[in-house]
Scaffold this active site. Structure first.
Site, PDB file in Angstrom:
ATOM      1  CE1 TYR A   1      11.639  -2.756 -48.259  1.00 26.78           C
ATOM      2  CE2 TYR A   1      12.964  -1.025 -49.251  1.00 26.78           C
ATOM      3  CZ  TYR A   1      12.190  -1.483 -48.209  1.00 26.78           C
ATOM      4  OH  TYR A   1      11.977  -0.681 -47.116  1.00 26.78           O
ATOM      5  CE  LYS A  34       3.382 -13.526 -39.125  1.00 26.51           C
ATOM      6  NZ  LYS A  34       2.947 -13.263 -37.738  1.00 26.51           N
ATOM      7  CG  ASP A  87       4.014 -11.554 -34.889  1.00 25.92           C
ATOM      8  OD1 ASP A  87       5.065 -12.234 -34.856  1.00 25.92           O
ATOM      9  OD2 ASP A  87       2.881 -12.067 -34.887  1.00 25.92           O
ATOM     10  CG  ASP A 126      12.427   0.055 -44.006  1.00 26.03           C
ATOM     11  OD1 ASP A 126      13.281   0.922 -43.755  1.00 26.03           O
ATOM     12  OD2 ASP A 126      11.280   0.313 -44.405  1.00 26.03           O
ATOM     13  CG  ASP A 131      12.402   3.752 -39.315  1.00 26.69           C
ATOM     14  OD1 ASP A 131      13.553   3.627 -39.785  1.00 26.69           O
ATOM     15  OD2 ASP A 131      11.571   4.573 -39.742  1.00 26.69           O
TER      16      ASP A 131
HETATM   17  C1  IPM Z   1      15.938   3.135 -45.357  1.00 28.07           C
HETATM   18  C2  IPM Z   1      14.845   3.891 -46.064  1.00 28.07           C
HETATM   19  C3  IPM Z   1      14.705   3.333 -47.476  1.00 28.07           C
HETATM   20  C4  IPM Z   1      14.320   1.871 -47.340  1.00 28.07           C
HETATM   21  C5  IPM Z   1      13.692   4.085 -48.363  1.00 28.07           C
HETATM   22  C6  IPM Z   1      14.017   5.563 -48.457  1.00 28.07           C
HETATM   23  C7  IPM Z   1      13.589   3.481 -49.724  1.00 28.07           C
HETATM   24  O1  IPM Z   1      13.652   3.840 -45.352  1.00 28.07           O
HETATM   25  O2  IPM Z   1      17.099   3.184 -45.813  1.00 28.07           O
HETATM   26  O3  IPM Z   1      15.648   2.492 -44.351  1.00 28.07           O
HETATM   27  O4  IPM Z   1      13.129   1.548 -47.174  1.00 28.07           O
HETATM   28  O5  IPM Z   1      15.222   1.038 -47.425  1.00 28.07           O
HETATM   29 MN    MN Z   2      13.775   2.819 -43.451  1.00 25.82          MN
END
Ligand code: IPM
Ligand code: MN
Length: 373
Positions: A145, A191, A223, A247, A251
């Site tokens: 990032y 990884k 993975d 990240d 999710d």
């Molecule tokens: C999160 C979001 C952010 C990230 C984006 C909006 C930059 O997805 O906080 O998880 O990737 O960190």
């Molecule tokens: Mn995110």
């Protein structure tokens, strides 16, 4: 607990950010009322709305307000007009990333719980996810990032991923400390069969593990971790990982909770801490009253914990459980008799303000016709 006064900077951001933050503030107001605390809120621009108003996704004023606050409540940032324009030079996400970097928020803590009342809402089989209680420690200010990125003369592009030993060590210590107070199990997700940075993570974590003999450490390739988190999430206690892997798996893990709209997070580091839902700005839903405010409300609970207001945080979680149990939920979790963002927030706030009152009618409270308050 003594009565406290705290300054809370609120950065609602874009899309559904403002509406879910409004509910979290309402809930914090109810906590203040119930416990006799004083929370002083101030609101500041970040993201696309800040670009529109000032040209800068993180105005100096906003950053200064964060530094001066005891804690920061963050909504969401992002706008489709930037997502669909790969050439945009100024982007809402830069505001969030710069804030993380400037405030030294190197650890993002994302707890994932399978709520009993919501087991049926997860696309995963209930018996697989029931009892899941894990927490992801995602490194937040390093890796791909923040590495050098750009375009080469031949038209190709690059994003560099770099980690230093101290960057790995400081979050590893937080994750180990959390594991000690939980089920003494830490999984490093990396990884290391391919990436040099991952091999460094293993090396550093293996050394730090010696200081935490009570904690069992596992190492899992990302993975495989992505698969295991769906197949058998109960095996995890603390998951530690770098920025981008964190990240992605967080999710993915939200599927276990039944909705993205339920996952809170805390970003901690040097000084002030930031509390935000893991979901994005969900622009299509803006203003429709369908956004789930519970992730923002649970983020407020983590904020209370961070301020040392543990009983207060617990009461917020109880109130959220109550909303889940009584189906006072937004349409993605309650499609047949949905409540609005505002009604879910009011229900939680009313419950906190007077959780001893047995007589009230859940529906009336949610729709704001209760006579109790
Ligand atoms: C999160 C979001 C952010 C990230 C984006 C909006 C930059 O997805 O906080 O998880 O990737 O960190
Ligand atoms: Mn995110």
């Amino acid at each position: 607990m003594d009565l406290v006064t705290k300054k809370i900077a609120v950065l609602p951001g874009d899309g559904i950010g403002p509406e879910v933050c409004r509910q979290a503030v309402k809930v914090l107001d109810a906590v203040a009322e119930r416990f006799g605390h004083r929370f002083e809120f101030s609101s500041h621009l970040v993201g696309a709305c800040a670009i529109d108003a000032t040209g800068n996704p993180l105005p100096d004023e906003t950053l200064a307000a964060c530094r001066a606050a005891d804690a920061v409540l963050f909504g969401a940032i992002g706008d489709p007009k930037y997502d669909n324009d790969p050439t945009a030079k100024v982007r809402p996400e830069q505001g969030l990333l710069r804030m993380r970097k400037e405030l030294g928020l190197f650890a993002n803590i994302r707890p994932v719980t399978a709520y009993k009342a919501l087991l049926k809402h997860s696309p995963l089989k209930a018996d697989r996810i029931e009892g899941t209680d894990l927490v992801i420690f995602r490194e937040l200010t390093g890796g791909i990032y923040f590495g050098e990125k750009g375009r080469n003369a031949d038209g190709s592009a690059y994003d560099n991923c770099t980690y230093s030993r101290p960057e790995i060590a400081r979050i590893a210590h937080l994750a180990f400390q959390s594991a000690v107070s939980r089920r003494q199990h830490l999984t490093l997700v990396d990884k290391a069969n391919v990436l040099e940075t991952s091999r460094l993570w293993r090396e550093v974590v293996r050394n730090i593990a010696l200081q935490y003999p009570a904690v069992t450490v596992d190492y899992l390739f990302v993975d495989n971790a992505a698969m295991q988190i769906i197949v058998n999430p109960k095996q995890f206690d603390v998951m530690l990982t770098e920025n981008m892997f964190g990240d992605i798996i967080s999710d993915e893990a939200s599927v276990i909770a039944g909705s993205m709209g339920l996952l809170p997070s805390a970003s901690v580091g040097a000084a002030v801490a930031v509390f935000e839902p893991i979901h994005g700005s969900y622009s299509q839903a803006t203003g429709k009253g369908i956004a789930n405010p519970l992730a923002a409300i649970l983020s407020a609970a983590m904020l209370l914990d961070h301020l040392g207001l543990v009983a207060e945080a617990e009461l917020v979680r109880e109130a959220v459980d109550e909303a889940l149990t009584n189906n006072i939920l937004t349409p993605e979790l309650n499609p047949t008799a949905p409540y609005t963002t505002e009604q879910v927030g009011s229900y939680v706030a009313f419950w906190i303000a007077d959780s001893n009152e047995q007589q009230w009618n859940a529906h009336n409270i949610a729709v704001g016709v209760s006579t109790i308050i």
